[in-house]
Design a protein around this motif. Structure first.
Motif, PDB file in Angstrom:
ATOM      1  N   LEU A   1       3.937 -59.301 -16.284  1.00 52.32           N
ATOM      2  CA  LEU A   1       4.615 -59.740 -17.385  1.00 52.32           C
ATOM      3  C   LEU A   1       4.054 -60.077 -18.769  1.00 52.32           C
ATOM      4  CD1 LEU A   1       8.474 -60.555 -15.785  1.00 52.32           C
ATOM      5  CD2 LEU A   1       7.801 -58.548 -16.277  1.00 52.32           C
TER       6      LEU A   1
ATOM      7  N   ARG B   1       7.460 -58.113 -24.425  1.00 56.31           N
ATOM      8  CA  ARG B   1       8.659 -57.525 -24.469  1.00 56.31           C
ATOM      9  C   ARG B   1       8.657 -56.258 -23.540  1.00 56.31           C
ATOM     10  NH1 ARG B   1      10.665 -60.290 -29.801  1.00 56.31           N
ATOM     11  NH2 ARG B   1      12.940 -59.758 -28.341  1.00 56.31           N
TER      12      ARG B   1
ATOM     13  N   LEU C   1       8.893 -56.321 -19.991  1.00 58.09           N
ATOM     14  CA  LEU C   1      10.073 -57.990 -19.189  1.00 58.09           C
ATOM     15  C   LEU C   1      11.367 -57.030 -19.356  1.00 58.09           C
ATOM     16  CD1 LEU C   1      11.566 -60.397 -18.342  1.00 58.09           C
ATOM     17  CD2 LEU C   1      11.959 -61.190 -21.390  1.00 58.09           C
TER      18      LEU C   1
ATOM     19  N   GLU D   1      13.566 -55.687 -16.106  1.00 62.73           N
ATOM     20  CA  GLU D   1      15.182 -55.477 -16.978  1.00 62.73           C
ATOM     21  C   GLU D   1      15.575 -54.638 -16.158  1.00 62.73           C
ATOM     22  OE1 GLU D   1      16.382 -57.194 -20.239  1.00 62.73           O
ATOM     23  OE2 GLU D   1      15.634 -59.560 -19.918  1.00 62.73           O
TER      24      GLU D   1
END
Length: 110
Positions: free
Chosen positions: A54, A57, A60, A64
């Motif tokens: 990671l 963003r 990430l 998710e």
């Protein structure tokens, strides 16, 4: 009388176990004599190191999405969602190593 017989049987079984252990130890010593000559180091690394992938963003957000789909697959016992999560994970892993944008492929899979 019974306790004496039990003690004798236990002692005999223990002696046999010790004999078998001694034989096993002797076999190990005989078969691993070359290991003494090898050099071992504390700096040897484990093959499967955990390294965070990671970095942005977007990474990430991708993680998710993958986690959410895996969670839905578990909750709904859905093989199709589990397969989708597996494919998304593979695209994310192997797509980023080739320098491609994995999120574009993930959108196509969804």
């Amino acid at each position: 009388m019974q306790s004496a017989a039990d003690h004798e049987a236990t002692s005999k079984a223990r002696a046999e176990e010790l004999k078998v252990i001694a034989e096993a130890k002797q076999i190990l010593v005989e078969t691993t004599t070359g290991a003494v000559d090898q050099t071992y180091s504390f700096l040897q690394r484990h093959q499967h190191q955990t390294v965070s992938h990671l970095h942005t963003r977007t990474d990430l957000a991708n993680e998710e999405v993958l986690t959410l789909i895996k969670k839905l697959a578990r909750e709904h016992h859905s093989a199709a969602l589990a397969q989708l999560a597996s494919r998304i994970g593979a695209v994310m892993r192997f797509g980023t190593t080739a320098g491609q944008d994995p999120f574009a492929k993930v959108k196509e899979l969804i």
